[in-house]
Each structure stands twice: as structure tokens, then as C-alpha cells.
Design an enzyme around this catalytic site. Structure first.
Site, PDB file in Angstrom:
ATOM      1  N   ASP B 332       4.467   9.256   7.272  1.00  0.00           N
ATOM      2  CA  ASP B 332       4.910   7.965   6.746  1.00  0.00           C
ATOM      3  C   ASP B 332       4.730   7.888   5.244  1.00  0.00           C
ATOM      4  O   ASP B 332       4.364   6.849   4.701  1.00  0.00           O
ATOM      5  CB  ASP B 332       4.094   6.829   7.395  1.00  0.00           C
ATOM      6  CG  ASP B 332       4.115   6.887   8.897  1.00  0.00           C
ATOM      7  OD1 ASP B 332       3.044   6.728   9.506  1.00  0.00           O
ATOM      8  OD2 ASP B 332       5.203   7.109   9.447  1.00  0.00           O
ATOM      9  N   SER B 357       4.573   5.563  -0.120  1.00  0.00           N
ATOM     10  CA  SER B 357       3.909   5.173   1.121  1.00  0.00           C
ATOM     11  C   SER B 357       4.874   4.257   1.844  1.00  0.00           C
ATOM     12  O   SER B 357       5.183   3.168   1.368  1.00  0.00           O
ATOM     13  CB  SER B 357       2.606   4.426   0.833  1.00  0.00           C
ATOM     14  OG  SER B 357       2.187   3.751   1.992  1.00  0.00           O
ATOM     15  N   ARG B 358       5.358   4.697   2.989  1.00  0.00           N
ATOM     16  CA  ARG B 358       6.387   3.904   3.645  1.00  0.00           C
ATOM     17  C   ARG B 358       5.842   2.622   4.269  1.00  0.00           C
ATOM     18  O   ARG B 358       6.599   1.775   4.707  1.00  0.00           O
ATOM     19  CB  ARG B 358       7.085   4.746   4.715  1.00  0.00           C
ATOM     20  CG  ARG B 358       7.774   5.938   4.091  1.00  0.00           C
ATOM     21  CD  ARG B 358       8.626   6.694   5.057  1.00  0.00           C
ATOM     22  NE  ARG B 358       8.670   8.108   4.677  1.00  0.00           N
ATOM     23  CZ  ARG B 358       9.528   8.983   5.149  1.00  0.00           C
ATOM     24  NH1 ARG B 358      10.396   8.622   6.039  1.00  0.00           N
ATOM     25  NH2 ARG B 358       9.493  10.237   4.755  1.00  0.00           N
ATOM     26  N   VAL B 359       4.538   2.518   4.337  1.00  0.00           N
ATOM     27  CA  VAL B 359       3.966   1.275   4.842  1.00  0.00           C
ATOM     28  C   VAL B 359       3.845   0.276   3.700  1.00  0.00           C
ATOM     29  O   VAL B 359       4.058  -0.905   3.871  1.00  0.00           O
ATOM     30  CB  VAL B 359       2.596   1.538   5.498  1.00  0.00           C
ATOM     31  CG1 VAL B 359       1.846   0.258   5.738  1.00  0.00           C
ATOM     32  CG2 VAL B 359       2.787   2.298   6.776  1.00  0.00           C
TER      33      VAL B 359
END
Lengths: 71, 501
Positions: B332, B357-359
Site C-alpha cells: 500500500d 502512502s496509499r492510506v
């Protein structure tokens, strides 16, 4: 034709062998030949090997189970 | 009466043991080729005559390929092999925390056995979609560059990728050290590492008190490729034991490049067809099934989580090689470390521009979002103009301002590796940076400024920091106080300011 090997600690007499053959006839399909090998290492009982399948009813096997379950 | 092992002798049950047997046809390179074993299952443990174990991995028409899980001493051609009916699992218990174990779960730190409560399977199907929950709780690494711009949340998989010697293991270790008191257990899986490095790492973690909540699992370079292949799965099984108790766990895989190499070695020895870079065809599945087990569970399933930080080593910064691209597509997000930055003195050598950071901000506390929101943009604009930094005096005011701001933000993002920063401290210094209070400070004094500023804020500004910690955001009142405190600090230390013309 399948080969069944019955290992025992002492040589089995003909009555015992007949009893085993009767049970095997019900379990093993097709023709089979069997031979009784004496293997003192198993300490007692019998160990039946049908092709690659093994059924361990020997005393050594039971002692190993005891060892595993007590550990 | 003392308790003897024979007290339970009456409870022993005898069951007829049905197994398959086979004979070893050939043995070498940690692989045994066995005929017979008709009923063997894929991934089943088999036992050799001397009690040593192997893993059945290749089920061919006429033979079974078994990888040895230990050395081959006492195992010879012609010997008998027996199936056990079990798949590979590792013994876990609460007492495993603080210990160093090998890939099969045996302690290697000389402190004796630990109590095994359960056996967790090494291979497991990852939790399904319905049992999961989105990532929303931050995992603080204590590293400013990461917590501000590439935040990691509990349950996320974030890749740390870079060349050798760029500080990948250091980031992972710093994150583990920063979990003290934060209710997060850690598992550090060392795959193919030098034993001296592992000894050093264990000593470091112990000296920072991190061993109280960390399990170290090691399959060093001297261990057979089979155990190096199994190590990450064993580590995940340990993490799952704690996740199932509702706890949060951080797991570090150091590193997955060596893991892929160990798997390639086994596959080639098993004569499986090879593909790109001689890796077997299922090298993607090797890592995807591992990393999918890191997740956050919803309340009905305990609410625990596993956050993973896999590490990949690139050669010459080539992120388009086979294994790096595979793992990048699985995780992610990634943290890129560059040797150019490292050599230029930017440590941690994180390239914030290409790190992702895909979050993202769902994993940040509000206070951090309030101050760090513009930082990524400021740094991006700075990077565009960096080439023009040489022409210091010939630039227009606006460009010069951007370059100055970028320089100072870069300075505050530098951080010695053994000094993780608490999130409120980070918020304070980033506040000073992004609101422009550093723009007037001489560039080479920024590091000193930061140190003294934090000391100042920890004493005089203690209440403001406490309020930020409590509310997890900067209230209007706190903001006004922060402004005043910083302005005062700047006034006190006028000697660090650039002379105004």
C-alpha cells in the site's frame, strides 16, 4: 498384483496369518500376495505395508505415540 | 509429590497410525527425491528415519521432491520416509515475546524453551473482505519525514526500498524502538542476514528496551534455503497469534529480496521451470500471499491488526527490476531511499517526491494534518527549482523564498537514527517550519535551532504540547499559543537569524 508385507517381531504361525489374510481380503481390492517378514526392531505387534500405505500397529509405534503425547 | 512426565499415563490414547511410506532415491543440495509416498499432501511434513523432518513440495508422477528442514546428517539414500499427516506449523505462546527463534520456532538465544500454547499453521489463507476494516489508526514511526508526509497506519503494508547501505533496516528498527508504550507488539524477521548483524540488532533493541515487546525470528545466511524460504511465513504466523487476541502487531521482513533468492534456489533445485531473472513462475504469489495476511480486522473478529514493513534491496536504484515491481504492486505504498541523498547528508535518505502512502492522511492525527498539509507541496516546488539554487543572487524574490523554505524544511527532516520523535514534538517543529518561522534562520543553524526549540517547547511550552497530545488536534487557542511561543523563541535567538539588509 499388490504386495502386502506384514512385519512382526517374531514369526507368525499359520493361524495368525490366516486371520490377517481374512481381514486383508475385505480391505484390499484385487489380488494380492503377502509375506511375513521378521523385524525385531518393532518390538511387538504387527506393521502392515500395502504398496506405499503403512498401518502401524506395532509396539514401537505405540511407544512413539506415548513419547509424543507425554512431551 | 513431584510432577513427573508419567502422571498422565492413563490418559494416553493409542490410535493405529496410517501413513504413507517411501524410499529415498537420491539426496543432495538439501533436496531428497523419494519414490512411493503415494498419499502425501502438498506442503505436508514428512519424517526421515532419524526423526529429522522435510517438506513435500514437488508432487510428480513418479517421485516426490522433499526439501530438508535441517541438515542432511544421518539421512541416506535408501532410507525410509514417512508422512505425518501434518502441515508445517509453528508453536506460539505469550512467552515468545522477547525471544529470538529460528524459522521452525526453536529458541536460539540460549534462554531455554518457552511455553507453547498453540500451533499456528505457517501457510494460511488471508482474512476475507468481510472480516476487514479500513486503516484509520496511525502507526507512529517517530521519523518526521514519514509521519508527516508518508504516514503509515495500523494494518497497512508499506514497502521500504532502496540500494544497499541507504538505511532501510535503520528505518525499520527505529520504528520498532518507537513502539515503546504504544500498545504495539513487534516481530522482526531476519532473512538471509549476517549473524553478526543479527547479534548487533538484538543488542540494540535490548539497549532501547524494545525487546520487551519484540520477537526476533532469524533464518540467517548460514541456514538452509528451506528455512530462509519459510521464515517470513513463520513470522506472520506468530503475528497472527497476537492479532487474533485483538492486539496490534508490527512485522518487519528484512529482507524480501533474499527471500526471493532463497525460493529461487529451492525451485531451481527442484527443477521447476524458471522465468524472468531465473525466478520461478510463482514468485509473485510467494510475496502476495504473505503480504495479504497483514490487515486490520473489524470488531467482530477482534479488532487486531498486522502492519507490515517489507524491505527490498534494489541494485543501482533500479525499481523496475522483477522483484521490486512485484512487491511495489502488492504493498500500500513505498518509501524510497536514495544513495545520492544519503551521500549528500540527508539522513534518513527518503526521496519524499516519489515515496507514497496509499492510506495517507486517514492514518494521521488531526494535529499533524493541520501542520504538514502544505509541506509536501512546499518540498515539491522546491525540488523543481533546485537546479536554480546555484544562482542564489540572480533570482526573483518569490523563487528565492521557495528555495529557502525548501532548504529549511529539508534540514528539519534530517534526523539521527537513534532519536525517534514523539508525534507532538514533530507537530511543534513542523509548525515552525511550514508557518515560515524558520525562513529567517541561517541555514546551517537550523539543526541547532530545532534542538533548542524542542527543549524550549518541552519546558516553557509544556502545556500547549500537552493540550495537543490530549485533543490530538491544534485548537484555535493552542495555535495562538504556539504562534506566540515561537515568535518569542525567535526573538530570544536573534543571533541565529540572517541579517536583514
Amino acid at each position: 498384483m499388490q504386495k502386502v508385507i506384514i512385519e512382526s517381531a517374531i514369526k507368525l504361525d499359520s493361524k495368525q496369518l490366516e486371520a490377517i489374510e481374512a481381514i486383508l481380503k475385505k480391505r484390499v481390492s484385487g489380488k494380492f500376495s503377502f509375506e511375513n517378514t521378521v523385524n525385531p526392531e518393532i518390538l511387538g505387534g504387527i506393521r502392515v505395508t500395502i504398496g506405499s500405505k503403512r498401518i502401524d500397529l506395532s509396539l514401537k509405534g505405540k511407544l512413539e505415540q506415548v513419547k509424543k503425547q507425554l512431551a | 509429590m513431584a510432577k513427573t512426565p508419567f502422571d498422565n499415563i492413563n490418559t494416553i490414547e493409542f490410535t493405529p497410525q496410517v501413513s504413507s511410506v517411501g524410499t529415498i532415491e537420491s539426496l543432495g543440495d538439501g533436496i531428497a527425491h523419494v519414490t512411493g509416498l503415494d498419499g502425501v499432501m502438498m506442503g505436508e511434513i514428512v519424517e526421515f528415519e532419524n526423526g529429522k523432518q522435510g517438506l513435500a513440495l514437488n508432487l510428480k508422477e513418479n517421485e516426490v521432491g522433499i526439501i530438508l528442514l535441517s541438515d542432511s546428517v544421518g539421512i541416506d539414500v535408501g532410507q525410509e520416509v514417512k508422512t505425518t499427516g501434518r502441515i508445517l506449523s509453528i508453536g506460539v505462546g505469550d512467552e515468545i515475546i522477547g525471544r529470538v527463534v529460528d524459522a521452525l520456532g526453536k529458541p536460539i538465544d540460549g534462554k531455554g524453551e518457552f511455553k507453547i500454547k498453540k500451533y499456528y499453521p505457517m501457510e494460511k489463507i488471508a482474512p476475507g473482505i468481510v472480516t476487514r476494516k479500513g486503516v484509520s489508526v496511525p502507526l507512529q514511526t517517530g521519523i518526521k519525514a514519514i509521519d508527516a508526509m508518508i504516514p503509515i497506519g495500523r494494518g497497512q503494508r508499506e514497502l521500504i526500498i532502496g540500494d544497499r547501505g541507504t538505511g532501510k533496516s535503520s528505518i525499520a528498527l527505529q520504528t520498532i524502538i518507537n513502539q515503546k508504550g504504544k500498545n504495539c507488539l513487534c516481530v522482526y524477521v531476519a532473512i538471509g542476514q549476517k549473524q553478526s548483524f543479527l547479534a548487533q540488532t538484538t543488542a540494540t533493541l535490548e539497549s532501547y528496551g524494545a525487546l520487551e515487546y519484540t520477537v526476533i525470528l532469524s533464518a540467517s545466511a548460514a541456514d538452509p534455503a528451506s528455512t530462509q524460504y519459510l521464515a517470513p511465513y513463520a513470522g506472520t504466523a506468530i503475528a497472527e497469534y497476537f492479532m487474533d487476541q485483538g492486539k496490534d502487531v508490527l512485522i518487519v521482513y528484512d529482507d524480501l529480496s533474499k527471500h526471493a533468492v532463497a525460493y529461487r534456489e529451492i525451485s531451481l533445485l527442484l527443477r521447476r521451470p524458471s522465468g524472468r531473472e531465473a525466478y520461478p513462475g510463482d514468485v509473485f504469489y510467494l510475496h502476495s500471499r504473505l503480504l495479504e495476511r497483514s490487515c486490520r480486522l473489524n470488531e467482530e473478529n477482534g479488532g487486531g491488526s498486522i502492519t507490515s514493513l517489507p524491505i527490498i534491496e534494489t541494485q543501482a536504484n533500479d525499481v523496475s527490476a522483477y522483484i521490486p515491481t512485484n512487491v511495489i504492486s502488492i504493498t500500500d505504498g513505498q518509501i524510497f531511499l536514495e544513495s545520492d541523498l544519503f551521500n549528500a547528508g540527508v539522513k534518513p535518505a527518503i526521496n519524499v517526491g516519489i515515496s507514497v502512502s496509499r492510506v495517507g492522511s486517514s492514518a494521521q492525527i488531526k494535529a499533524m494534518k493541520q501542520v504538514a498539509g502544505t509541506m509536501k507541496l512546499d518540498l515539491a516546488q522546491f525540488r523543481e527549482l533546485q537546479a536554480f539554487a546555484q544562482f542564489g543572487s540572480d533570482l526573483d524574490a518569490k523563487t528565492k523564498a521557495r528555495i529557502d523554505r525548501g532548504d529549511r524544511l529539508t534540514e528539519i527532516l534530517k534526523q539521527p537514527w537513534e532519536k525517534p520523535l514523539d508525534v507532538t514534538q514533530q507537530v511543534a517543529i513542523i509548525f515552525a517550519g511550514t508557518r515560515g518561522y524558520l525562513d529567517t534562520v541561517k541555514k546551517d543553524m537550523v539543526v541547532t535551532y530545532e534542538q533548542k526549540y524542542l527543549e524550549y517547547m518541552n519546558t516553557i511550552g509544556k502545556e500547549v504540547l500537552a493540550s495537543i497530545a490530549k485533543e490530538a488536534k491544534i485548537t484555535d487557542e493552542a495555535e495562538a499559543q504556539l504562534k506566540k511561543l515561537t515568535e518569542d523563541f525567535n526573538a530570544i535567538h536573534a543571533e541565529w537569524m540572517i541579517e536583514q539588509e
